[in-house]
Design a protein around this motif. Structure first.
Motif, short mmCIF file in Angstrom:
data_model
loop_
_atom_site.label_atom_id
_atom_site.label_comp_id
_atom_site.label_asym_id
_atom_site.label_seq_id
_atom_site.Cartn_x
_atom_site.Cartn_y
_atom_site.Cartn_z
N CYS A 93 0.85 -1.19 0.00
CA CYS A 93 0.00 0.00 0.00
C CYS A 93 0.88 1.24 0.00
O CYS A 93 1.75 1.38 0.84
CB CYS A 93 -0.89 0.00 1.24
SG CYS A 93 -1.96 1.42 1.38
N TYR A 96 3.40 3.63 -5.53
CA TYR A 96 2.82 3.53 -6.86
C TYR A 96 1.77 2.42 -6.98
O TYR A 96 1.40 2.06 -8.08
CB TYR A 96 3.94 3.29 -7.88
CG TYR A 96 4.88 4.45 -7.93
CD1 TYR A 96 4.56 5.59 -8.63
CD2 TYR A 96 6.08 4.42 -7.24
CE1 TYR A 96 5.41 6.67 -8.67
CE2 TYR A 96 6.95 5.49 -7.26
CZ TYR A 96 6.59 6.61 -7.98
OH TYR A 96 7.43 7.69 -8.01
N PRO A 98 -1.96 1.17 -6.70
CA PRO A 98 -3.33 1.65 -6.56
C PRO A 98 -4.17 0.69 -5.72
O PRO A 98 -3.78 -0.46 -5.47
CB PRO A 98 -3.84 1.68 -8.01
CG PRO A 98 -3.04 0.63 -8.69
CD PRO A 98 -1.69 0.61 -8.03
N ASP A 99 -5.34 1.16 -5.27
CA ASP A 99 -6.28 0.28 -4.59
C ASP A 99 -6.64 -0.87 -5.53
O ASP A 99 -6.58 -0.73 -6.75
CB ASP A 99 -7.56 1.04 -4.24
CG ASP A 99 -7.39 1.92 -3.02
OD1 ASP A 99 -6.38 1.77 -2.30
OD2 ASP A 99 -8.27 2.77 -2.78
N TYR A 101 -5.07 -3.49 -6.17
CA TYR A 101 -3.92 -4.12 -6.79
C TYR A 101 -3.55 -5.34 -5.95
O TYR A 101 -3.39 -5.25 -4.74
CB TYR A 101 -2.74 -3.14 -6.86
CG TYR A 101 -1.53 -3.70 -7.55
CD1 TYR A 101 -1.42 -3.69 -8.93
CD2 TYR A 101 -0.50 -4.27 -6.81
CE1 TYR A 101 -0.32 -4.20 -9.56
CE2 TYR A 101 0.61 -4.79 -7.43
CZ TYR A 101 0.70 -4.76 -8.81
OH TYR A 101 1.79 -5.28 -9.44
N THR A 131 -9.50 3.21 -9.25
CA THR A 131 -8.46 4.21 -9.45
C THR A 131 -8.82 5.20 -10.54
O THR A 131 -7.98 5.70 -11.24
CB THR A 131 -7.14 3.51 -9.82
OG1 THR A 131 -7.36 2.76 -11.01
CG2 THR A 131 -6.64 2.64 -8.71
N GLY A 138 -7.30 6.10 -3.06
CA GLY A 138 -6.14 5.25 -3.29
C GLY A 138 -5.18 5.27 -2.12
O GLY A 138 -5.28 6.09 -1.22
N CYS A 139 -4.22 4.34 -2.17
CA CYS A 139 -3.21 4.28 -1.11
C CYS A 139 -2.33 5.51 -1.11
O CYS A 139 -1.85 5.94 -0.09
CB CYS A 139 -2.31 3.05 -1.30
SG CYS A 139 -3.07 1.56 -0.72
N SER A 142 -0.89 9.75 -5.71
CA SER A 142 -0.53 9.53 -7.11
C SER A 142 -1.35 8.41 -7.73
O SER A 142 -1.45 8.33 -8.95
CB SER A 142 0.96 9.19 -7.23
OG SER A 142 1.23 7.98 -6.55
N CYS A 143 -1.95 7.56 -6.94
CA CYS A 143 -2.71 6.44 -7.47
C CYS A 143 -4.07 6.87 -7.96
O CYS A 143 -4.73 6.12 -8.66
CB CYS A 143 -2.89 5.36 -6.40
SG CYS A 143 -1.34 4.60 -5.96
N SER A 144 -4.53 8.05 -7.62
CA SER A 144 -5.85 8.48 -8.05
C SER A 144 -5.83 9.03 -9.47
O SER A 144 -6.85 9.34 -10.02
CB SER A 144 -6.41 9.52 -7.08
OG SER A 144 -5.59 10.67 -7.09
N TRP A 147 -1.38 6.42 -14.48
CA TRP A 147 0.08 6.41 -14.45
C TRP A 147 0.62 7.08 -15.69
O TRP A 147 0.13 6.87 -16.79
CB TRP A 147 0.59 4.99 -14.38
CG TRP A 147 0.30 4.32 -13.09
CD1 TRP A 147 -0.43 4.79 -12.05
CD2 TRP A 147 0.72 3.02 -12.72
NE1 TRP A 147 -0.49 3.89 -11.05
CE2 TRP A 147 0.21 2.78 -11.43
CE3 TRP A 147 1.47 2.04 -13.32
CZ2 TRP A 147 0.43 1.60 -10.75
CZ3 TRP A 147 1.70 0.86 -12.64
CH2 TRP A 147 1.18 0.65 -11.37
#
Length: 178
Positions: A93, A96, A98-99, A101, A131, A138-139, A142-144, A147
């Protein structure tokens, strides 16, 4: 129980263990306890046939408090601790990832004396709403967002010194420890 905004839900699939022993003998009736904090734990069913190589393939869902830095996995035979491992939350978590994953992880277990005593295999997924753009669940922040790559070279010339269209490099940093 309503999930607090300061915690996340994780789904841990305890898959199997390898090379477990108690005083150099095969353990019997092995089960696993998973803890996210002293007041939040789950356990697997007991594997009565696996001995040193038990298998569970059992999903445990639990809350992960926002202040948690580790989850603890303990393998037991009856009341006897076979071995435990502290798993950094950052392994599944944050950064980089994301939820939703799915991370497959294996950790060395250590007995009460700190000696190596087997390996535990599991997968972990931080449950979230996805995401998509604008999701802040997101964790990591940046995950929201989708990429994005990083430009290879601002000048974009190939090895023959000819102008080429821009390329992109993508990757996920992986920590390396000796």
């Amino acid at each position: 129980m309503e999930k607090s905004s300061s915690s996340k839900s994780i789904e841990v699939n305890v898959i199997s263990a390898e090379g477990l022993s108690i005083n150099r003998k095969q353990p019997k009736n092995v089960f696993v306890i998973l803890r996210s904090d002293p007041f939040n734990s789950r356990s697997t069913v007991t594997d009565i046939e696996g001995g040193s190589y038990p298998k569970w393939n059992e999903k445990l869902v639990m809350e992960l408090p926002s202040h948690a830095r580790f989850i603890t996995v303990e393998a037991h035979s009856g009341r006897k601790l076979i071995g435990s491992a502290s798993i950094p939350v950052s392994d599944f978590c944050g950064g980089y990832l994301p939820d939703n994953y799915l991370s497959f992880l294996s950790y060395r277990l250590r007995d009460a004396n700190g000696e190596k005593n087997g390996i535990i295999n599991l997968s972990v997924m931080v449950k979230g709403k996805g995401t998509s753009r604008g999701n802040t669940g997101g964790c990591a922040a940046s995950c929201s967002r989708p990429w994005m790559g990083v430009p290879v070279d601002n000048n974009n010339y190939n090895k023959y010194n000819n102008k080429v269209s821009g390329g992109m490099v993508t990757g996920i940093p992986v920590p390396y420890k000796f």
